[in-house]
Each structure stands twice: as structure tokens, then as C-alpha cells.
Write an enzyme that holds these catalytic residues in place. Structure first.
Site, PDB file in Angstrom:
ATOM      1  CD  GLU A 113      -1.344  -2.328   1.898  1.00 27.91           C
ATOM      2  OE1 GLU A 113      -2.001  -2.796   2.752  1.00 27.91           O
ATOM      3  OE2 GLU A 113      -0.139  -2.626   2.103  1.00 27.91           O
ATOM      4  CG  ASP A 153      20.894 -39.405  -1.793  1.00 29.36           C
ATOM      5  OD1 ASP A 153      21.822 -40.194  -2.410  1.00 29.36           O
ATOM      6  OD2 ASP A 153      19.896 -39.242  -1.777  1.00 29.36           O
ATOM      7  CG  LEU A 167      11.487 -37.259   6.994  1.00 27.81           C
ATOM      8  CD1 LEU A 167      10.835 -37.257   8.131  1.00 27.81           C
ATOM      9  CD2 LEU A 167      12.980 -36.602   6.707  1.00 27.81           C
TER      10      LEU A 167
END
Length: 359
Positions: A46, A194, A294
Site C-alpha cells: 500500500e 546422497d 521420512l
């Protein structure tokens, strides 16, 4: 209002923990000013729109995608700025879910003689800020789970080989998901298997990108202090339930923050407690990039709001690893329903976006 929503989208990667908000000021059928919120601590939409409108704002209508704030936060109240500029009408897409506002901004404007309305394109405005609305209402972040699989639903060969299932365009698209997220959650198993970076590396933004916080669920502090995630810029938080002094000292020395979380009956990090702690850290949107265990636990526990699944056009065979581990599903009545909300090609791969049906 549609234009205000497009303006709000410009803050997709930068406004956290604030919502993405746009504002258009119109007078006599003509746009005289527009603006959007760029980042927390800077002017709200605004105020930027009023600055662009200048004197033309007097007697005009402000279209804003979220109810104007009426309290002193990092910046002064937007209601004061609207009143000082002489705005005569304010149309908000929806009320602010923040309990500190929650209708009070529009009420303050109405008491001062400003005509107010809300509800115009409300669904679109909320869809632009799913995490902000959920966190304000529940204290938990909006959880988006990213998965990649072959056409036969496999994520890695039996040996663990998984690079790469999808093509480069899909992998770049994942970086956009990361960039719009305030946090990325993975498990210690993924770190050990990984050694991922989990950073945003392939997204161009109009300004410097703040790397999302990386959260690691690591009940027993198994993550090595030399993990690549700790070598990358940005904040890394390890959520644990079983303390090991030496491991804790090693991880802290490597730059990780350690958060103790109440354990579940098995001694592992309790998922809801972990998500509540992440919500308290003002994370609106949380991206899950984890293994099938998970991801399956979070989905089966009802904490996942959205799935983003990349499907590669190849087959990996029945001996390859599955997309999710969902134990206990034995009958059709136990299926987990989802609603597909988007489907499109990303390079040679297919991307499905699905909303989890809360039952």
C-alpha cells in the site's frame, strides 16, 4: 484486483516471513499508482502504491490483496498511510489471518469513514500465500513434498543409484520450488546416502536471493560435520531427540544450529513437534526433499499439504526403490486420497501437483 495479484507474485521469492501482497490505486476508472511488498522490513504494498500515486490518491480506491495492517511492526501501520493519503475506498481480497489484525485493519478504516469491502478474488489471494495463512491459523508451515520417480513409481535403483531420474528442465524447476520456500526439510538418511547441497542455484531473481533454511531431522545426530550441506551458504538447523555431546560439538563447530525436539515413543524426533518448532521460526512454506521413509511418515501422519511429483518417461523395474514407504495400507478403504490440481510437461518429464485430502 487481478492486477494487484500479479504484482504480489513479484514477491514470490523475497517477502518471507511476510505475505506476498500487491496493491493498485485507481481513480475515475484509471490506475494512478501500484506497488507490491518486496521484502520484510521494507515498505508494504500500500505504501509503495501510494508513493507512486502521489496527490492522485486523494479520493481514490485502493485494491489490495490482503487486509491493510493496523499495527506497528517492522514498518508503520498501512491504515495510517491510507488515511493520510485521503483514500476513500479500500477493497481487500481477504482479511489478514494474523491475530494481531484479523479484521481490525478494515474496521479502523471503516470507523474513519472509508468504505471497505473484502472477498474479491479471495481464493486466489490465499493460494498465493498458503504458508502464511496456514501458519497464522495453526502455527505449522505449509508442507510441500517434492518427489521424483520413473513411470513405474521408482526413485532409485536397488543399488541406490538415482542420478539423474529426471532431465535438466525438471531439476531447474525444483530450484524454483526451493526458491519460493522458506525452509527445506530432509532426513539424516538422505544426508548420509546422497550428501546433497539443498541450495537454490538455478533461479534468476530481481534481487539477491536469501537461501532457504535447511532443516535436518537427525534423531541421533548421525550427520557428519563434513556434510556438503554445512559447506554451503545459508542457515542449517539440525533437529534431534537423543543427545551425543561429541557429535553435537562437532556439528556446532561446523556451523549447524542444534534444536532439541521431544521424541516419539521410539525415541525419534516427533514430527509434529518438529514442524511446530519450524513454524515458530516463521517458516511459511516448507519443502520436503527426503527419502521414501521420512516422506512417507510425514504424509501418513497428515502433515503434508501438497505433493509435487516429477515423472520421468522410463521404467526402472520392480527391484528398484519405491516412491514412498506407507506401511499398514492393506485394503482399498485405507488409500490416501489426493486431488490433482495441476499437470504439465517440464521438458521431457511430467509434473503433477496434488493436494492431500484431509480425512
Amino acid at each position: 484486483m487481478a492486477r494487484a495479484l500479479r504484482l504480489a507474485e513479484r514477491g514470490l521469492f523475497s517477502t518471507a516471513p511476510n505475505p506476498r501482497v500487491g496493491c493498485v490505486i485507481a481513480r475515475n476508472g484509471q490506475v494512478v499508482g501500484e506497488g507490491w511488498h518486496r521484502r520484510a522490513g521494507e515498505a508494504h504494498a500500500e505504501v509503495n502504491a501510494l508513493a507512486a500515486a502521489g496527490a492522485a490518491a486523494r479520493g481514490a480506491t485502493a485494491y489490495v490483496t490482503l487486509e491493510p495492517c493496523c499495527h506497528q511492526g517492522r514498518t508503520p501501520p498501512c491504515t495510517d498511510a491510507l488515511l493520510s493519503a485521503g483514500i476513500k475506498r479500500v477493497i481487500a481480497a481477504c482479511k489478514d489471518p494474523n491475530p494481531r489484525i484479523a479484521g481490525q485493519g478494515l474496521d479502523q478504516l471503516a470507523r474513519a469513514g472509508v468504505a471497505t469491502r473484502h472477498g474479491l478474488l479471495a481464493a486466489q489471494a490465499q493460494a498465493l500465500n498458503p504458508g502464511f495463512f496456514k501458519r497464522m491459523r495453526t502455527g505449522l508451515p505449509y508442507v510441500r513434498c517434492k518427489l521424483a520417480m520413473s513411470l513405474d513409481g521408482r526413485t532409485a535403483m536397488a543399488s541406490g543409484e538415482s542420478r539423474w531420474i529426471t532431465a535438466a528442465p525438471a531439476r531447474r524447476d525444483v530450484h524454483r520450488l526451493r526458491a519460493r520456500s522458506d525452509g527445506i526439510l530432509t532426513g539424516s538418511g538422505s544426508i548420509l546416502a546422497d550428501d546433497p547441497q539443498l541450495t537454490v542455484r538455478e533461479v534468476n531473481t530481481p534481487w539477491d536471493l536469501v537461501q532457504p533454511c535447511r532443516f535436518v531431522l537427525d534423531s541421533r545426530l548421525r550427520m557428519p560435520s563434513r556434510a556438503r550441506i554445512l559447506q554451503e551458504p545459508g542457515r542449517v538447523v539440525v533437529l534431534y531427540s537423543q543427545h551425543d555431546r561429541q557429535r553435537a560439538e562437532n556439528l556446532t563447530a561446523a556451523g549447524a544450529e542444534l534444536w532439541p525436539i521431544e521424541p516419539d515413543p521410539s525415541g525419534r524426533v516427533e514430527p509434529k513437534e518438529a514442524l511446530a518448532a519450524i513454524g515458530q521460526a516463521e517458516v511459511n512454506e516448507l519443502l520436503i526433499e527426503a527419502g521414501p521413509s521420512l516422506s512417507g511418515v510425514l504424509l501418513q501422519s497428515g502433515f503434508v499439504d501438497e505433493l509435487v511429483i516429477y515423472i520421468a518417461p522410463h521404467l526402472m523395474g520392480h527391484e528398484a526403490r519405491p516412491l514412498l514407504l506407507l506401511p499398514g495400507l492393506v485394503g482399498l478403504a485405507e488409500r490416501i486420497p489426493v486431488t490433482i490440481t495441476d499437470m504439465r510437461c517440464v521438458g521431457p518429464d511430467l509434473r503433477l501437483t496434488a493436494r492431500l485430502e484431509k480425512i
